[in-house]
Scaffold this motif. Structure first.
Motif, short mmCIF file in Angstrom:
data_model
loop_
_atom_site.label_atom_id
_atom_site.label_comp_id
_atom_site.label_asym_id
_atom_site.label_seq_id
_atom_site.Cartn_x
_atom_site.Cartn_y
_atom_site.Cartn_z
N ARG A 104 35.13 61.91 20.32
CA ARG A 104 34.53 61.41 19.07
C ARG A 104 35.55 61.30 17.96
NH1 ARG A 104 28.49 64.01 18.36
NH2 ARG A 104 28.03 64.40 20.56
N TRP A 144 35.37 58.03 9.12
CA TRP A 144 34.27 58.95 8.89
C TRP A 144 34.18 59.40 7.42
CZ3 TRP A 144 38.01 59.50 12.65
CH2 TRP A 144 37.61 59.14 13.94
N ARG A 150 29.91 64.55 9.88
CA ARG A 150 29.74 63.10 9.98
C ARG A 150 30.05 62.57 11.37
NH1 ARG A 150 31.88 60.50 4.23
NH2 ARG A 150 30.34 61.56 2.90
N ALA A 151 31.05 63.12 12.02
CA ALA A 151 31.41 62.63 13.35
C ALA A 151 30.41 63.07 14.41
CB ALA A 151 32.81 63.11 13.73
N SER A 152 29.78 64.21 14.21
CA SER A 152 28.82 64.72 15.20
C SER A 152 27.40 64.27 14.93
CB SER A 152 28.86 66.25 15.21
OG SER A 152 28.32 66.79 14.01
N GLY A 153 27.12 63.85 13.69
CA GLY A 153 25.76 63.50 13.34
C GLY A 153 24.85 64.70 13.15
N ARG A 154 25.45 65.89 13.03
CA ARG A 154 24.71 67.12 12.82
C ARG A 154 25.16 67.74 11.50
NH1 ARG A 154 23.40 69.82 17.42
NH2 ARG A 154 22.04 71.01 16.01
N SER A 155 24.33 68.60 10.93
CA SER A 155 24.83 69.36 9.78
C SER A 155 25.91 70.31 10.29
CB SER A 155 23.70 70.15 9.12
OG SER A 155 23.36 71.29 9.89
#
Length: 381
Positions: free
Chosen positions: A74, A84, A188-193
């Motif tokens: 990622r 990102w 941002r890269a993982s899409g998780r907090s």
């Protein structure tokens, strides 16, 4: 453990710290010393699982999270972070480090993921805090928990982008800012907090049950009060258990926002000593751990960073010793210190982990006498 025992009790007995926890591990042999109380009032004794604000001991954990995303494809070490973090796509830089903040030039190349990991992104704190660009950075870059004053990461990034860099990406080691940028990058890269990513990918697999960005009410009886040294050297209250860490902050600081225990950080350190694996869980490849715990700075960059590094090197998220300047400086020793009075290091050549948790803030980037005495005692054993 006679040396750490005597050291901790001496500092508690003379009133310089209310309490402390020291842990030294050699393989399965784990020795722990506790001393004093969780606060100056002596409301409860310090215990092995007391919870501390670990400040910059957050940084190695954040770096490990970034490397997980690199391994998954990622992120890439040489990739510009603007994909990102678009707020940082067109930063400016002061013409010379001493130049005023309105004397700026374009930045020749983009900031990469590796620039962030090695703390050479162009923003951060050098030895000279008086530089105009550094003074401007102080308006947005604060220590880990103080960043919670910002309403969100987006606002903070927008303000940071307006502050000119003090050097070109890759040119200089600068403390602090890169780790907070890493935390936002992970989210941002993982899409998780960022808290959710750390909990799922690091804390749960390693059994780090007390490491988080807040302390729930059920655990606050183990949460230590935080202090700073008063003019006469006695501890002065900064934050109580029901204070700042009683709620999840709006800004999740990758540079200094976590609380933890000695045993939780031991679990993380064992993963590093195990080349990325601990308790049957592989978090990182040996290659990633090798990069994380290897010095990436040039001799000139180390020489320009003596205030923080004292001539030693920097890997990803932590210091790497390169010369035996003091008895505890063993080449390859990796770890860092937290401004709240915490330290954690691994010594791969000896298979040793050394962790010290206290709750009195450092007065400067220079490690405290207690830290140095603890390290010296570990080195002698």
């Amino acid at each position: 453990m006679n040396a750490p025992h005597d050291t901790l009790h001496r500092y508690v007995d003379d009133g310089r710290v209310p309490g402390a926890v020291a842990l030294v591990a050699h393989g399965d042999d784990v020795q722990v010393v506790t001393a004093g109380s969780v606060d100056t009032e002596g409301t409860a004794p310090m215990v092995r699982d007391s919870i501390f604000r670990i400040a910059s001991l957050t940084k190695p954990i954040t770096a490990a999270a970034v490397l997980m995303l690199v391994e998954e494809g990622r992120l890439a070490l040489d990739a510009p972070v603007e994909e990102w973090l678009p707020e940082l796509a067109k930063p400016s830089m002061v013409r010379t480090p001493e130049a005023p903040v309105d004397d700026v030039v374009p930045v020749a190349r983009p900031i990469t993921v590796e620039d962030l990991l090695s703390s050479r992104a162009g923003w951060g704190f050098p030895d000279d805090f008086s530089l105009p660009a550094v003074q401007a950075l102080f308006t947005v870059q604060k220590d880990g928990r103080a960043l919670q004053d910002w309403p969100d990461h987006d606002t903070w990034l927008g303000l940071l982008a307006r502050v000119p860099m003090v050097s070109r990406p890759g040119d200089a080691w600068l403390y602090g800012t890169s780790s907070d940028l890493q935390g936002i990058l992970v989210a941002r890269a993982s899409g998780r907090s960022f808290p959710d990513f750390l909990a799922e990918r690091i804390f749960e697999p390693l059994g780090m049950n007390d490491t988080a960005f807040e302390v729930p009410e059920a655990k606050r009886h183990r949460f230590t009060s935080a202090y700073s040294p008063s003019p006469d050297g006695s501890p002065e209250l900064v934050d109580a258990p029901d204070g700042q860490w009683s709620r999840v902050p709006r800004f999740h600081s990758g540079g200094g926002g976590l609380v933890s225990t000695a045993d939780d950080w031991l679990s993380f350190a064992r993963m590093l000593l195990g080349a990325g694996e601990a308790d049957g869980h592989r978090l990182l490849t040996p290659t990633s751990v090798g990069r994380m715990t290897t010095n990436h700075l040039t001799a000139a960059q180390r020489a320009d960073s003596t205030l923080f590094l004292e001539g030693q090197g920097w890997g990803y998220g932590g210091q790497v010793d390169v010369s035996p300047a003091e008895p505890w400086h063993v080449p390859g020793r990796y770890g860092w210190v937290g401004g709240t009075g915490t330290t954690a290091h691994i010594l791969p050549s000896r298979g040793t982990i050394a962790i010290l948790m206290t709750q009195v803030e450092m007065e400067s980037p220079t490690p405290t006498p207690l830290m140095r005495d603890f390290w010296s005692g570990v080195a002698d054993n």
